[in-house]
Design an enzyme around this catalytic site. Structure first.
Site, mmCIF file in Angstrom:
data_model
loop_
_atom_site.group_PDB
_atom_site.id
_atom_site.type_symbol
_atom_site.label_atom_id
_atom_site.label_comp_id
_atom_site.label_asym_id
_atom_site.label_seq_id
_atom_site.Cartn_x
_atom_site.Cartn_y
_atom_site.Cartn_z
ATOM 1 N N CYS A 116 0.819 -1.234 0.000
ATOM 2 C CA CYS A 116 0.000 0.000 0.000
ATOM 3 C C CYS A 116 0.843 1.270 0.000
ATOM 4 C CB CYS A 116 -0.941 0.006 1.196
ATOM 5 S SG CYS A 116 -2.102 -1.371 1.176
ATOM 6 N N HIS A 253 -3.554 7.389 2.235
ATOM 7 C CA HIS A 253 -3.919 6.059 1.750
ATOM 8 C C HIS A 253 -5.314 5.744 2.284
ATOM 9 C CE1 HIS A 253 -4.024 1.906 0.855
ATOM 10 N NE2 HIS A 253 -3.806 1.498 2.087
ATOM 11 N N ASN A 283 -10.101 0.083 -0.290
ATOM 12 C CA ASN A 283 -8.638 0.129 -0.240
ATOM 13 C C ASN A 283 -8.078 -0.444 -1.548
ATOM 14 O OD1 ASN A 283 -5.920 -0.237 0.248
ATOM 15 N ND2 ASN A 283 -6.193 -1.130 2.277
HETATM 16 O O1 UT7 Z 1 -3.895 -0.996 3.542
HETATM 17 C C1 UT7 Z 1 -3.199 -1.821 4.385
HETATM 18 C C2 UT7 Z 1 -3.440 -1.445 5.758
HETATM 19 N N1 UT7 Z 1 -4.652 -2.067 6.236
HETATM 20 C C3 UT7 Z 1 -5.339 -1.427 7.120
HETATM 21 O O2 UT7 Z 1 -5.021 -0.316 7.429
HETATM 22 C C4 UT7 Z 1 -6.487 -2.134 7.784
HETATM 23 C C5 UT7 Z 1 -6.423 -1.826 9.236
HETATM 24 N N2 UT7 Z 1 -7.457 -2.457 10.012
HETATM 25 C C6 UT7 Z 1 -8.777 -2.116 9.928
HETATM 26 O O3 UT7 Z 1 -9.159 -1.319 9.117
HETATM 27 C C7 UT7 Z 1 -9.718 -2.731 10.930
HETATM 28 O O4 UT7 Z 1 -8.974 -3.403 11.913
HETATM 29 C C8 UT7 Z 1 -10.761 -3.695 10.311
HETATM 30 C C9 UT7 Z 1 -11.765 -2.906 9.519
HETATM 31 C C10 UT7 Z 1 -10.056 -4.713 9.451
HETATM 32 C C11 UT7 Z 1 -11.523 -4.443 11.426
HETATM 33 O O5 UT7 Z 1 -12.098 -3.521 12.318
HETATM 34 P P1 UT7 Z 1 -11.912 -3.702 13.895
HETATM 35 O O6 UT7 Z 1 -12.719 -2.667 14.514
HETATM 36 O O7 UT7 Z 1 -10.427 -3.699 14.157
HETATM 37 O O8 UT7 Z 1 -12.547 -5.114 14.152
HETATM 38 P P2 UT7 Z 1 -11.870 -6.474 14.697
HETATM 39 O O9 UT7 Z 1 -10.925 -7.032 13.707
HETATM 40 O O10 UT7 Z 1 -11.344 -6.233 16.088
HETATM 41 O O11 UT7 Z 1 -13.136 -7.406 14.774
HETATM 42 C C12 UT7 Z 1 -14.241 -7.066 15.598
HETATM 43 C C13 UT7 Z 1 -15.362 -8.080 15.320
HETATM 44 C C14 UT7 Z 1 -14.889 -9.522 15.344
HETATM 45 O O12 UT7 Z 1 -15.905 -10.303 15.932
HETATM 46 P P3 UT7 Z 1 -15.783 -10.816 17.462
HETATM 47 O O13 UT7 Z 1 -14.531 -11.634 17.487
HETATM 48 O O14 UT7 Z 1 -15.675 -9.562 18.277
HETATM 49 O O15 UT7 Z 1 -17.031 -11.585 17.652
HETATM 50 C C15 UT7 Z 1 -14.788 -9.887 13.890
HETATM 51 O O16 UT7 Z 1 -14.979 -11.267 13.659
HETATM 52 O O17 UT7 Z 1 -15.893 -7.854 14.006
HETATM 53 C C16 UT7 Z 1 -15.921 -9.097 13.291
HETATM 54 N N3 UT7 Z 1 -15.775 -8.844 11.875
HETATM 55 C C17 UT7 Z 1 -16.818 -8.632 11.046
HETATM 56 N N4 UT7 Z 1 -18.136 -8.604 11.260
HETATM 57 C C18 UT7 Z 1 -18.922 -8.351 10.216
HETATM 58 C C19 UT7 Z 1 -14.624 -8.740 11.158
HETATM 59 N N5 UT7 Z 1 -14.910 -8.480 9.869
HETATM 60 C C20 UT7 Z 1 -16.252 -8.407 9.773
HETATM 61 C C21 UT7 Z 1 -17.136 -8.159 8.717
HETATM 62 N N6 UT7 Z 1 -18.458 -8.139 8.983
HETATM 63 N N7 UT7 Z 1 -16.694 -7.937 7.472
#
Ligand code: UT7
Length: 326
Positions: A116, A253, A283
């Site tokens: 990225c 980004h 992204n």
């Molecule tokens: O370009 C490269 C750099 N990449 C990035 O900058 C990405 C950085 N990370 C992020 O943008 C965020 O961490 C995400 C959008 C990927 C995830 O958001 P989050 O607030 O960090 O959520 P999390 O990973 O802590 O997950 C929270 C919950 C989990 O469920 P439990 O374990 O709490 O029951 C996940 O399983 O959200 C769940 N989850 C989803 N639920 C519905 C993860 N993805 C999804 C989804 N739909 N697509």
């Protein structure tokens, strides 16, 4: 005062493939919802390349638009640098395929693989040629088909990415050596290979011979993003000899609306100076910054002479920032 050669951005262009995939489309086959994706990321839709479109095809369209904007033709181009992590083939470089498809003369062409952060790294690489008088007309492109790397059963990643390309034309111009000069005024590039496990693809030529799928510990990457990017933003501003308050437009980004707002807040950039395309593009990895830049230029917000601040972070981990007076 001694004149200095500056690498000046003279044309910008973006290209998005036709197909639009909404959050509702994804919710039909993976356990997610429009509400969750919008709340956690700001993403509403992404574009997907057609099966017969390679990343070089997206790059060529963006490059053509940038050349028109700069008043240049393919015959003028002597350097092509493509930031990409999703090449047409393992080799040759996408840059040489773009060179052939555009019909550019023999010159220099290579890819930069910084995921990225690829566009910021590619700009810095091109600056090494242009500002030393070794290129008269460079194309710097960020182009990706990230949807080809998705595991469509992994809701934590497959909802986040899209396809697209953005390009800029960079030409040498004499400046006064002050921050009033047009051009690439400052950079801060960083990499930390110890964080590989946070964001990588589980396939490759010299390991398992597979293309592989993108794997990410999203919340860990998120944690590093705001702090790391903010440090690079201040370092790039210092390298350019400006204050962050001198910036007219912040072009981050486009990974996640919460990350780009977090960085803007931490470095003291107000909401109305942020160009955000997360909602429409998702992204697009190395393509996201030049696509956002192209959007801001096309809709008339970004104007020649203004001070721009670019930043990115991606797999590696790599990250960085760049200051440009347009
Ligand atoms: O370009 C490269 C750099 N990449 C990035 O900058 C990405 C950085 N990370 C992020 O943008 C965020 O961490 C995400 C959008 C990927 C995830 O958001 P989050 O607030 O960090 O959520 P999390 O990973 O802590 O997950 C929270 C919950 C989990 O469920 P439990 O374990 O709490 O029951 C996940 O399983 O959200 C769940 N989850 C989803 N639920 C519905 C993860 N993805 C999804 C989804 N739909 N697509």
């Amino acid at each position: 005062m001694t004149k200095v050669l500056r690498s000046v951005v003279t044309g910008v262009g973006g290209y998005l493939p036709d197909e639009v995939v909404t959050n509702a489309d994804l919710a039909k086959f993976v356990d997610t919802s429009d509400e969750w994706i919008i709340e956690r990321t700001g993403i509403r839709q992404r574009h997907r390349a057609a099966p017969d479109q390679a990343v070089s095809d997206l790059a060529v369209e963006a490059a053509r638009r940038a050349l028109v904007a700069a008043g240049k033709t393919a015959a003028d181009v002597d350097l092509i640098v493509v930031g990409t992590t999703t090449p047409d083939l393992t080799f040759p470089a996408v840059a040489t395929i773009v060179q052939r498809k555009l019909g550019c003369p023999i010159g220099v062409a290579f890819d930069v693989q910084a995921v990225c952060s690829g566009f910021v790294y590619a700009l810095s690489a091109a600056d090494g040629f242009v500002a030393r008088g070794r290129s008269k007309c460079a194309l710097v492109i960020g182009a990706e088909t990230m949807t080809r790397l998705m595991d469509w059963t992994d809701r934590g990643t497959c909802v986040l990415f899209g396809d697209g390309a953005g390009a800029v034309v960079v030409e040498p111009m004499e400046g006064e050596g002050t921050t009033a000069d047009r051009g690439l005024l400052g950079f801060a590039l960083r990499a930390d290979g110890t964080k590989q496990d946070l964001l990588y693809v589980d396939g490759g030529v010299s390991t398992n011979g597979q293309i592989g799928h993108l794997r990410m510990q999203g919340n860990q990457v998120f944690r590093h993003a705001v702090v790391n990017i903010s440090e690079a933003v201040f370092a790039a501003a210092a390298d350019a000899g400006i204050e962050v308050s001198d910036v007219d437009w912040f072009i981050p980004h486009q990974a996640n609306q919460r990350i780009l707002e977090g960085v803007a807040k931490r470095v003291g950039i107000s909401h109305d100076k942020v160009i955000s395309t997360v909602a429409e593009h998702a992204n697009t990895s190395a393509a996201s910054i030049p696509l956002a830049l192209a959007k801001g230029v096309e809709d008339g917000r970004i104007k020649p002479g203004q001070m721009l601040l670019l930043e990115a972070m991606g797999g590696g981990l790599t990250w960085g920032a760049c200051v440009i007076r347009l």
